[in-house]
Design a protein around this motif. Structure first.
Motif, PDB file in Angstrom:
ATOM      1  N   VAL A 161       0.844  -1.196   0.000  1.00 54.85           N
ATOM      2  CA  VAL A 161       0.000   0.000   0.000  1.00 54.85           C
ATOM      3  C   VAL A 161       0.881   1.247   0.000  1.00 54.85           C
ATOM      4  N   SER A 162       2.098   1.104   0.569  1.00 57.00           N
ATOM      5  CA  SER A 162       2.945   2.288   0.762  1.00 57.00           C
ATOM      6  C   SER A 162       4.391   1.857   0.985  1.00 57.00           C
ATOM      7  N   SER A 163       5.068   1.457  -0.098  1.00 58.38           N
ATOM      8  CA  SER A 163       6.469   1.048   0.038  1.00 58.38           C
ATOM      9  C   SER A 163       7.360   2.271   0.249  1.00 58.38           C
ATOM     10  N   LEU A 164       8.542   2.036   0.779  1.00 56.99           N
ATOM     11  CA  LEU A 164       9.454   3.136   1.110  1.00 56.99           C
ATOM     12  C   LEU A 164       9.827   3.947  -0.132  1.00 56.99           C
ATOM     13  N   ASP A 227      11.564  -6.996   4.135  1.00 57.60           N
ATOM     14  CA  ASP A 227      11.920  -6.589   2.773  1.00 57.60           C
ATOM     15  C   ASP A 227      12.562  -5.213   2.853  1.00 57.60           C
ATOM     16  N   ASP A 228      13.871  -5.179   2.667  1.00 58.49           N
ATOM     17  CA  ASP A 228      14.630  -3.943   2.850  1.00 58.49           C
ATOM     18  C   ASP A 228      14.198  -2.875   1.849  1.00 58.49           C
ATOM     19  N   GLU A 229      13.927  -3.296   0.619  1.00 64.36           N
ATOM     20  CA  GLU A 229      13.561  -2.339  -0.433  1.00 64.36           C
ATOM     21  C   GLU A 229      12.193  -1.702  -0.147  1.00 64.36           C
ATOM     22  N   ALA A 230      11.248  -2.525   0.291  1.00 61.43           N
ATOM     23  CA  ALA A 230       9.908  -2.005   0.607  1.00 61.43           C
ATOM     24  C   ALA A 230       9.894  -1.262   1.941  1.00 61.43           C
ATOM     25  N   GLY A 231      10.887  -1.568   2.803  1.00 60.52           N
ATOM     26  CA  GLY A 231      10.894  -0.993   4.142  1.00 60.52           C
ATOM     27  C   GLY A 231       9.750  -1.546   4.987  1.00 60.52           C
ATOM     28  N   GLN A 232       9.466  -2.836   4.784  1.00 56.28           N
ATOM     29  CA  GLN A 232       8.328  -3.462   5.451  1.00 56.28           C
ATOM     30  C   GLN A 232       8.575  -4.938   5.694  1.00 56.28           C
ATOM     31  N   ASN A 233       7.882  -5.465   6.702  1.00 52.81           N
ATOM     32  CA  ASN A 233       7.771  -6.910   6.835  1.00 52.81           C
ATOM     33  C   ASN A 233       6.739  -7.408   5.830  1.00 52.81           C
ATOM     34  N   VAL A 234       7.036  -8.528   5.205  1.00 53.70           N
ATOM     35  CA  VAL A 234       6.096  -9.148   4.263  1.00 53.70           C
ATOM     36  C   VAL A 234       5.751 -10.534   4.791  1.00 53.70           C
ATOM     37  N   GLU A 249       2.025  -3.009   7.660  1.00 54.21           N
ATOM     38  CA  GLU A 249       2.299  -1.707   8.276  1.00 54.21           C
ATOM     39  C   GLU A 249       2.345  -1.924   9.789  1.00 54.21           C
ATOM     40  N   ASP A 250       3.515  -1.687  10.368  1.00 53.01           N
ATOM     41  CA  ASP A 250       3.703  -1.869  11.802  1.00 53.01           C
ATOM     42  C   ASP A 250       4.679  -0.803  12.316  1.00 53.01           C
ATOM     43  N   GLU A 251       5.113  -0.956  13.553  1.00 50.48           N
ATOM     44  CA  GLU A 251       6.019   0.039  14.148  1.00 50.48           C
ATOM     45  C   GLU A 251       7.294   0.190  13.320  1.00 50.48           C
ATOM     46  N   GLN A 252       7.775  -0.909  12.787  1.00 48.99           N
ATOM     47  CA  GLN A 252       9.021  -0.890  12.021  1.00 48.99           C
ATOM     48  C   GLN A 252       8.863  -0.130  10.699  1.00 48.99           C
ATOM     49  N   SER A 253       7.799  -0.417   9.973  1.00 52.46           N
ATOM     50  CA  SER A 253       7.588   0.255   8.675  1.00 52.46           C
ATOM     51  C   SER A 253       7.271   1.741   8.864  1.00 52.46           C
ATOM     52  N   LYS A 259      11.479   8.400   9.281  1.00 50.35           N
ATOM     53  CA  LYS A 259      12.859   8.843   9.012  1.00 50.35           C
ATOM     54  C   LYS A 259      12.905   9.744   7.785  1.00 50.35           C
ATOM     55  N   LEU A 260      12.158   9.364   6.744  1.00 55.67           N
ATOM     56  CA  LEU A 260      12.103  10.179   5.519  1.00 55.67           C
ATOM     57  C   LEU A 260      11.508  11.554   5.803  1.00 55.67           C
TER      58      LEU A 260
END
Length: 290
Positions: A161-164, A227-234, A249-253, A259-260
């Motif tokens: 829904v919202s990759s990095l 997934d480092d590229e997406a900046g998310q857990n998959v 989407e969680d605390e990590q993502s 940060k951005l």
């Protein structure tokens, strides 16, 4: 009640109901008073989602624009509202010039009446330049990027829904037109579970909030990886009827997106929407805000 660091709330209170610029309202003075007691500003949202309203008819006539502008500002003043958030979506290309004229006129009326004006925008793409972000950045107080719906209900491919990368491009492209101190990036408190059936069936998806996604992953025994590229857990699992996948989407993502926002020194962050989150995400967001 579980939020931390929140300073503004934007309830969906106004909708345009006809081509003459009349609106429906569920604005509440009691709500505003309570929000103020909690230290929150209220920026009431107006949308153009009524299918019977023709955006060209509504926005190309001075009389209907003025009627809409006056109704919005009067309703805001009557209810003690602090600002107006314009959420006009799917505006046709040929209506762009009339839309930005509406924003210009509304901005003057808001400024005179000490109301904050914010405008919601898609992530910049070639097909939405007619929203005139640069001019919005001159006239409005805040330009909000809806940094989500990269993949949506009608998408033919499963994905975030919202990759990095999507969020990063949205911010960088908006900053080419709007000064950072006026840009707010909105992040999602929701995700989608994608179901790709085996055989001839079509890809489907459904929306899940943060707890809903965590419960779904647990209940379905899904394997999760970062997934480092997406900046998310998959999370994914292969079942008898197909493959189930969630870009979480969680605390990590959320931390990666924050940060951005911090690195680009934006005015702030917005979230869609209240109630989809879990309480533990608020300290993560607060950590990256000045």
């Amino acid at each position: 009640a579980a939020t931390k660091g929140l300073n503004t709330i934007s309830p969906t209170w106004f909708s345009v109901t006809d081509n003459s610029g009349n609106i429906s309202s569920i604005a509440s003075t009691d709500y505003v008073d309570y929000a103020h007691q909690c230290g929150l500003e209220v920026w009431a949202l107006v949308d153009n989602f009524d299918q019977n309203v023709d955006d060209m008819e509504l926005l190309s006539h001075t009389s209907s624009r003025e009627n809409l502008e006056n109704q919005l500002v009067n309703a805001a003043l009557q209810n003690g509202i602090d600002g107006i958030n314009v959420d006009f979506e799917q505006i046709p290309t040929d209506v762009g010039e009339h839309y930005i004229q509406f924003i210009r006129e509304l901005s003057v009326l808001c400024r005179v009446n000490n109301l904050v004006l914010s405008v919601d925008n898609y992530v910049p793409k070639g097909y939405n330049t007619h929203y005139h972000r640069e001019e919005q950045g001159v006239m409005a107080d805040y330009v909000i990027i809806m940094g989500y719906d990269e993949h949506y209900a009608g998408s033919t491919d499963a994905g975030s829904v919202s990759s990095l990368g999507f969020v990063k491009a949205g911010i960088e492209d908006t900053l080419k037109e709007v000064p950072a101190q006026k840009v707010i990036n909105a992040i999602p408190f929701y995700t989608r579970v994608w179901i790709q059936p085996f055989g001839a069936g079509n890809l489907t998806s459904e929306v899940l909030g943060m707890d809903g996604a965590a419960n779904y992953i647990s209940e379905h025994g899904m394997d999760t990886y970062w997934d480092d590229e997406a900046g998310q857990n998959v999370a994914s699992v292969e079942a008898e009827d197909g493959i189930y996948t969630i870009w979480v989407e969680d605390e990590q993502s959320i931390g990666e997106k924050m940060k951005l926002i911090q690195e680009n020194q934006l005015a702030g962050v917005a979230e869609w929407k209240l109630g989809f989150e879990r309480a533990s995400v608020w300290p993560v967001i607060a950590q990256y805000l000045q």
